[in-house]
Design a protein around this motif. Structure first.
Motif, PDB file in Angstrom:
ATOM      1  N   ALA A 137       0.839  -1.204   0.000  1.00 26.34           N
ATOM      2  CA  ALA A 137       0.000   0.000   0.000  1.00 26.34           C
ATOM      3  C   ALA A 137       0.873   1.253   0.000  1.00 26.34           C
ATOM      4  CB  ALA A 137      -0.922  -0.015   1.217  1.00 26.34           C
ATOM      5  N   GLN A 138       1.968   1.206   0.753  1.00 25.71           N
ATOM      6  CA  GLN A 138       2.874   2.365   0.778  1.00 25.71           C
ATOM      7  C   GLN A 138       3.520   2.573  -0.593  1.00 25.71           C
ATOM      8  OE1 GLN A 138       5.210   0.895   4.083  1.00 25.71           O
ATOM      9  NE2 GLN A 138       4.425   2.478   5.471  1.00 25.71           N
ATOM     10  N   ALA A 196       1.194   4.229  -2.907  1.00 22.00           N
ATOM     11  CA  ALA A 196       0.945   5.636  -2.585  1.00 22.00           C
ATOM     12  C   ALA A 196       2.023   6.540  -3.165  1.00 22.00           C
ATOM     13  CB  ALA A 196       0.865   5.810  -1.065  1.00 22.00           C
TER      14      ALA A 196
END
Lengths: 484, 167
Positions: A369-370, A373
């Motif tokens: 997820a990071q 992003a």
């Protein structure tokens, strides 16, 4: 192929056989006599008795009639076999084999074996890697082209190779087997040539079908085998080029292509024993023989090339290994090795998966997820395998390797070690070079064609680098270690 | 010089080229034979033997047998040279099998697991291609034969002039 390769023992060849057989033997005698005379001259200074004995032996050997069967010149009866037809096949191979060798050598360089043992399947290559260079990232389809040509051309040349070997088969049984030192050495070289070319074709063709029965690593066998073969090939070209050009000049191709069966006659007798001394009646024209071999090559091309072209043509590669898509949708393109095949399970890449980026600064750790992003970049790049198949461009998106290098504190990184969660084995980790890191299209891809990567295509993250051989685009990446 | 040629059987350049080649061969051979030397040697020499002493004699024999077994036995009906209608599809189907036999015969063990593609399609495809090739050849032969026989009948019925059409 051609007509009547060998005579059945009866028929017309038999009764006249012995008489004809003596003639070539007699023709060879002067040459042999010269050789033995030379031998005798040398020995004479040492001892007369020995010389006389040697002379007698040489004379007796020279007179030995050929044993029955294929050693007799009358045995080989195809009326179209001869220097011209042989040279036409030879000319095709003279163009094709160097292309195979060069594209093969390029593929070897494409793995960047000089970056260390992880990339290098042949660490004891020594001088044979003399030409290695930094494999470029452009044009991005470079490896797709060179390796597609290498594999497809190799497959397509099989009928030509068979035809060439058929055309020269009487030479295998020439009598005497060894006439002089030069002749013996040349025949040894021919064993390396024929053994080498078949060894290379067989290992290559079995490897692209994943039929791993050959004795050892494909890379080692095919690479060193290629050098053995090419050494003999160069000699063969050096020794036979003149004869080939003369033979090609002896007949007019356009005329041959218009000659029908009724007008098909053997070539004039040649001193090298290819033209039959007792030709059978023709059953195929030279045009027919060339057409047959060409049709064989064309058929192989049709059922093979589509796996390297992709798109609609993939379906035409009826017998090639990668002739269908394994699925549909964004991840429906070709898979080299599935996750299951290399022992990657969903547990390896579940929520606990992290990407570790190392460099000068302390190691950075990211969840998927990071990574998503961060600023994403896209690149349309193919997957191209050493086995010759490839996919059309796929639209990958993810992080630029060069950005990751900068985050790791090494914006000018000279190499990166890419490690997979895949259990240790061939290509579970690989080293990429600076030029590959810094190409803006080189990505740590997270998505492809607008969807998340599938497990078989390397979820959660994989490397994709322009013009890189498929296996060096590591899947299931969990660590990147940038180095100066 | 002349003495060398007499002793060796060719000019010095011949020897030089061969020695260069053998040096390179030896250099590569040492590496090729580093692991499992006996197996590699068997494969290397076996490759040549398999082709020259097995494959080539087999297809030559098949060709000769076809000639003698299937030769045309009646003299009364005109015929055409037929062997190539058999050779062409056999050769084309044969090279396809020769190149792709591991897939056709389902021998590539890791294939299905690696690629997620079923291997079972290849035998059927090869048989279908073979069928089409032989079918097309039979059709071409039938048309040719029909044409020739019609011409022969027409010649018989008409003035006795044109029975020399046969090569």
């Amino acid at each position: 192929m051609g007509s009547g390769g060998r005579s059945a023992s009866g028929s017309s060849g038999g009764p006249q056989g012995p008489k004809r057989d003596q003639e070539p033997a007699r023709r060879r005698l002067p040459r042999l006599g010269a050789a033995s005379a030379a031998a005798i001259h040398a020995i004479a200074s040492a001892g007369d008795a020995a010389a006389a004995r040697a002379q007698a032996i040489a004379r007796r050997v020279g007179r030995t009639p050929p044993p029955p069967g294929p050693f007799r010149p009358g045995f080989w009866r195809s009326p179209i076999r001869g220097p011209w037809l042989t040279s036409v096949f030879g000319l095709v191979l003279l163009v094709g084999i160097p292309v195979l060798f060069v594209t093969g050598a390029l593929s070897y360089a494409a793995y960047n074996p000089d970056l260390g043992p992880l990339n290098d399947q042949t660490p004891d290559k020594g001088l044979l890697g003399f030409y290695l260079f930094d494999w470029p990232t452009q044009p991005y389809w470079l490896y797709r082209l060179t390796q597609g040509v290498h594999v497809t051309l190799g497959v397509v040349l099989v009928p030509v190779l068979l035809a060439k070997l058929w055309a020269v088969i009487p030479k295998l049984f020439e009598w005497l087997p060894v006439r002089s030192v030069a002749h013996g050495l040349e025949r040894l070289s021919l064993l390396l040539l024929v053994g080498g070319v078949i060894f290379e074709f067989v290992t290559g063709i079995l490897n692209i079908q994943l039929y791993y029965v050959f004795p050892g690593s494909f890379y080692t066998l095919h690479f060193y085998g290629a050098w053995v073969f090419i050494a003999a090939f160069i000699v063969h070209v050096c020794l036979k080029l003149g004869r080939m050009t003369r033979a090609l000049g002896s007949r007019d191709l356009a005329t041959e292509l218009r000659t029908d069966l009724a007008h098909t006659v053997p070539e004039p007798p040649d001193p090298h024993g290819l033209v039959p001394t007792a030709p059978a009646a023709p059953t195929m024209t030279r045009r027919g023989a060339l057409g047959l071999v060409g049709a064989g090559s064309l058929t192989l091309l049709v059922v093979t090339a589509g796996q390297s072209v992709g798109g609609l043509l993939r379906g035409t590669a009826l017998l090639a290994p990668h002739n269908r898509d394994p699925g549909s949708g964004p991840n429906g393109f070709q898979i080299n090795k599935t996750a299951a095949a290399v022992g990657v399970s969903p547990a390896h890449v579940g929520p606990s998966w992290r990407l570790e980026v190392r460099g000068r600064s302390p190691a950075l750790v990211f969840t998927r997820a990071q990574l998503l992003a961060l600023r994403q970049h896209a690149a349309a790049l193919p997957i191209a395998c050493v086995e010759g198949w490839s996919t059309p461009d796929q639209l990958w998106s993810g992080l630029r390797l060069t950005d990751l290098a900068a985050m790791a504190g090494l914006p000018g990184a000279g190499s990166v070690l890419v490690e997979s969660v895949q259990p240790p084995g061939p290509y579970s980790s690989v080293v990429l070079r600076g030029n590959q890191i810094h190409d803006p299209r080189s990505l740590l891809a997270l998505r492809v064609n607008g969807a998340d990567l599938s497990l078989d295509h390397g979820f959660p993250a994989r490397v994709i680098v322009p013009a890189n051989p498929g296996v060096n685009n590591t899947k299931w990446v969990h660590r990147l270690t940038f180095r100066t | 010089m002349a003495r060398f040629v007499r002793w060796y059987g060719a000019g010095p350049l011949h020897l030089l080229v061969l020695v260069c080649s053998f040096a390179l061969t030896a250099y590569a051979f040492v590496r090729l034979f580093a692991v499992r030397p006996v197996d590699v040697a068997i494969w290397f020499v076996g490759a040549a033997i398999l082709h020259d002493l097995i494959l080539l004699p087999l297809y030559s024999l098949a060709d000769l047998s076809a000639h003698s077994v299937l030769r045309h036995r009646t003299e009364r009906v005109p015929t055409v040279p037929w062997i190539n209608y058999l050779r062409v599809p056999t050769f084309l189907s044969g090279v396809l099998l020769l190149v792709w036999f591991p897939l056709i015969l389902d021998l590539a063990v890791p294939y299905g697991g690696d690629t997620r593609l079923p291997e079972s399609v290849y035998l059927g495809r090869w048989l279908a291609i073979t069928g089409v090739l032989f079918g097309a050849s039979a059709l071409a032969f039938a048309l040719r034969l029909g044409g020739i026989r019609r011409a022969a009948r027409a010649a018989e019925a008409g003035p006795p002039s044109g029975r020399d059409a046969e090569p």
